[in-house]
Design a protein around this motif. Sequence first.
Motif, PDB file in Angstrom:
ATOM      1  N   UNK A 445      54.242 -41.700  13.016  1.00  0.00           N
ATOM      2  CA  UNK A 445      55.752 -41.573  12.173  1.00  0.00           C
ATOM      3  C   UNK A 445      56.742 -42.040  13.263  1.00  0.00           C
ATOM      4  N   UNK A 446      57.376 -42.964  12.759  1.00  0.00           N
ATOM      5  CA  UNK A 446      58.642 -43.513  13.839  1.00  0.00           C
ATOM      6  C   UNK A 446      59.795 -43.680  12.970  1.00  0.00           C
ATOM      7  N   UNK A 447      60.886 -43.863  13.734  1.00  0.00           N
ATOM      8  CA  UNK A 447      62.279 -44.280  12.897  1.00  0.00           C
ATOM      9  C   UNK A 447      62.403 -45.782  13.296  1.00  0.00           C
ATOM     10  N   UNK A 448      62.544 -46.312  11.861  1.00  0.00           N
ATOM     11  CA  UNK A 448      62.688 -47.939  12.100  1.00  0.00           C
ATOM     12  C   UNK A 448      64.102 -48.331  11.434  1.00  0.00           C
ATOM     13  N   UNK A 458      59.249 -44.096   8.960  1.00  0.00           N
ATOM     14  CA  UNK A 458      58.179 -45.130   8.606  1.00  0.00           C
ATOM     15  C   UNK A 458      56.878 -44.469   9.180  1.00  0.00           C
ATOM     16  N   UNK A 459      55.638 -44.927   8.362  1.00  0.00           N
ATOM     17  CA  UNK A 459      54.574 -44.336   8.816  1.00  0.00           C
ATOM     18  C   UNK A 459      53.490 -45.377   8.987  1.00  0.00           C
ATOM     19  N   UNK A 460      52.703 -45.545  10.039  1.00  0.00           N
ATOM     20  CA  UNK A 460      51.528 -46.387  10.073  1.00  0.00           C
ATOM     21  C   UNK A 460      50.230 -45.393  10.026  1.00  0.00           C
ATOM     22  N   UNK A 461      49.120 -45.879   9.401  1.00  0.00           N
ATOM     23  CA  UNK A 461      48.124 -45.117   9.356  1.00  0.00           C
ATOM     24  C   UNK A 461      46.917 -45.901   9.236  1.00  0.00           C
ATOM     25  N   UNK A 462      45.828 -45.056   9.627  1.00  0.00           N
ATOM     26  CA  UNK A 462      44.477 -45.524   9.551  1.00  0.00           C
ATOM     27  C   UNK A 462      43.716 -44.814   8.527  1.00  0.00           C
ATOM     28  N   UNK A 463      43.088 -45.720   7.685  1.00  0.00           N
ATOM     29  CA  UNK A 463      42.154 -44.996   6.730  1.00  0.00           C
ATOM     30  C   UNK A 463      40.902 -44.554   7.319  1.00  0.00           C
ATOM     31  N   UNK A 464      40.317 -43.552   6.519  1.00  0.00           N
ATOM     32  CA  UNK A 464      38.928 -42.705   7.095  1.00  0.00           C
ATOM     33  C   UNK A 464      37.969 -43.953   6.886  1.00  0.00           C
ATOM     34  N   UNK A 465      37.975 -44.707   5.551  1.00  0.00           N
ATOM     35  CA  UNK A 465      37.098 -45.679   5.462  1.00  0.00           C
ATOM     36  C   UNK A 465      37.716 -46.699   4.476  1.00  0.00           C
ATOM     37  N   UNK A 466      37.103 -47.864   4.346  1.00  0.00           N
ATOM     38  CA  UNK A 466      37.650 -49.099   3.544  1.00  0.00           C
ATOM     39  C   UNK A 466      37.616 -48.598   1.873  1.00  0.00           C
ATOM     40  N   UNK A 467      36.488 -47.825   1.764  1.00  0.00           N
ATOM     41  CA  UNK A 467      36.366 -47.437   0.195  1.00  0.00           C
ATOM     42  C   UNK A 467      37.204 -46.185   0.057  1.00  0.00           C
ATOM     43  N   UNK A 468      38.127 -46.107  -0.925  1.00  0.00           N
ATOM     44  CA  UNK A 468      38.837 -45.049  -1.249  1.00  0.00           C
ATOM     45  C   UNK A 468      40.059 -44.844  -0.346  1.00  0.00           C
ATOM     46  N   UNK A 469      40.680 -46.011   0.739  1.00  0.00           N
ATOM     47  CA  UNK A 469      41.616 -45.888   1.440  1.00  0.00           C
ATOM     48  C   UNK A 469      42.891 -45.811   0.548  1.00  0.00           C
ATOM     49  N   UNK A 470      43.739 -44.984   0.931  1.00  0.00           N
ATOM     50  CA  UNK A 470      45.069 -44.530   0.205  1.00  0.00           C
ATOM     51  C   UNK A 470      46.054 -45.659   0.336  1.00  0.00           C
ATOM     52  N   UNK A 471      46.763 -45.934  -0.690  1.00  0.00           N
ATOM     53  CA  UNK A 471      48.027 -46.660  -0.648  1.00  0.00           C
ATOM     54  C   UNK A 471      49.293 -46.089  -0.727  1.00  0.00           C
ATOM     55  N   UNK A 495      47.037 -49.849   9.360  1.00  0.00           N
ATOM     56  CA  UNK A 495      46.291 -50.749  10.322  1.00  0.00           C
ATOM     57  C   UNK A 495      44.708 -50.440  10.333  1.00  0.00           C
ATOM     58  N   UNK A 496      44.219 -51.423  10.936  1.00  0.00           N
ATOM     59  CA  UNK A 496      42.773 -51.130  10.982  1.00  0.00           C
ATOM     60  C   UNK A 496      42.243 -50.124  12.209  1.00  0.00           C
ATOM     61  N   UNK A 497      43.252 -49.943  13.202  1.00  0.00           N
ATOM     62  CA  UNK A 497      43.173 -48.733  14.194  1.00  0.00           C
ATOM     63  C   UNK A 497      44.569 -48.945  14.964  1.00  0.00           C
ATOM     64  N   UNK A 511      52.678 -49.749  18.187  1.00  0.00           N
ATOM     65  CA  UNK A 511      52.582 -49.376  16.825  1.00  0.00           C
ATOM     66  C   UNK A 511      54.113 -49.839  16.183  1.00  0.00           C
ATOM     67  N   UNK A 512      54.903 -49.802  16.930  1.00  0.00           N
ATOM     68  CA  UNK A 512      56.224 -50.049  16.522  1.00  0.00           C
ATOM     69  C   UNK A 512      56.400 -51.768  16.326  1.00  0.00           C
ATOM     70  N   UNK A 513      55.870 -52.475  17.349  1.00  0.00           N
ATOM     71  CA  UNK A 513      55.450 -53.910  17.160  1.00  0.00           C
ATOM     72  C   UNK A 513      54.775 -54.357  15.905  1.00  0.00           C
TER      73      UNK A 513
END
Length: 522
Positions: A445-448, A458-471, A495-497, A511-513
């Motif tokens: 989480x960062x300030x933008x 704002x929050x950048x996140x990585x899903x645990x897996x592609x199936x069932x990734x949250x939106x 993000x993918x990672x 991450x900010x970039x």
Amino acid sequence: MDRSVSIEAEIGLLAMFREMASTHAGRTALSAEGRRYTYRELDAWSDRIGQLLKGRGVRQGDRVALRMLPGAEAIAAMIGVLKAGAAYVPLDVRHPSARRSFILTDSESTVLIGDPGEGHDTASVAVIAESEITALAEGPTGEPLTVVDDASAEAYVIYTSGTTGTPKGVPVQHRHAGALFTAARAAFEFDERDRWLLFHSLAFDFSVWEIWGALTTGAELVVLPHWAARSPEKYLQVIVDAGVTVLSQTPTAFTALAAAALRSDHDLAGLRYVVFGGEKLVPATLHPWAKRYGLEQPRLVNGYGITETTVFTTFHEVGTDDLASNRSVIGTALPGFRLRVVDENGRDVEDGEAGELWLAGPQVTDGYLKRPDLTADKYPLVTEQDTGEAVRYYRSGDLVTRLPDGALAYIGRADLQVKLRGYRIELSDIEAVVRTHPGVLDAVVQVREFKAGDDRLVCAFVARDEDGAPDAADLRRHVRDQLPAYMQPARYLRLPELPSTVNGKVDRAAVARSWNETAVNA
């Protein structure tokens, strides 16, 4: 096993290694790229390197830079530098030339061992090629090497990341590191049967723990092959094949390793310890690992420390109670430390209240290289009220709270606190809540700034897996139930990672970039 310790007598890294080389001469000290070296062989090799350095003019108290990939030559050179009476200054081969040049100049290194890199000024420092170190692996020792064991001498100089300014050199004396490994006996049950994995860059002080943790206990140091370093599946296989028993990881790196392990059929029965450090550990992220492997084999230990206090300060073994909590418990201090939790005015806070952690003890270094003003600010002398004694503390910049049982819980960096619309917000608190979503592997989480005067979370996140990734909508609902409106991110980006620094920590600047390079999820 007697785990009592005494740190009254000062002992240095070199003295501890030489004791192991004498006691365990025939045991394997180091394995790298298919080669194994006994303590006797490593001791003799480093003797020859020490002689070479002295022959090239290295004197007691000099500094020698190492720009080498982790490997047998680098470890032997490191010990050889100490035997020559000098301190080693590790340079990461991936760091830009400007940083390398700054460190060489600032540290006043007289010799560089390894590849000097592009743009090297041959007049500034003498160079010893790695091939010369390799050639000394075998051969006659020659004249006996006179080694001076001075616990107050510098052992190494580590430079901090410099992400918020000019890199700062931290000279660490033999006695500081010796106190760490003496005190660690109270927290761990290491012995000569262990195999430690060298996972981290030599320029990251986590490597000090890995290298010297092995070589001061008579254990084997296993160097992670270069080809495996960037692939969790590959370094997992190295851990299994080499029979690694002690593994050190940043939480970011372990998240990727754990995911690889859970996809595999490895039982990891030989792994005894996983030691976390370098970042805040969120215990809730360990649920999948604990469900598969439990918490007893391996034991998971959350460590806390700073370069300025010699790698580690406190330890806490993760238990089932931790998994049910969002608190990152860093435990109690190693023997010899004094701790204070203070407010912005340097006054002690009540138990349960948040404050900055100040540390004093035999592992606390003497200050920054050539930075007297910063040293005076970060290493204040405090007169203890009960004794009248003047004690030098280190101001960590980390926020903690003391729990009812006396243990410390880590909150986050003071510089990760932001003030937004009149509210003081700890970004790591929001990250911890986002990570509790079952579909989220990690989050930042960062300030933008969206426009002038319009700053939002704002929050950048990585899903645990592609199936069932949250939106974004899923995450908003999840966060809304746990955080007040002023702490809820306005935007989410998958993000993918998460990008990481060379030290294995989250690269927040990268991450900010990503927000600039990728379309924002609504």
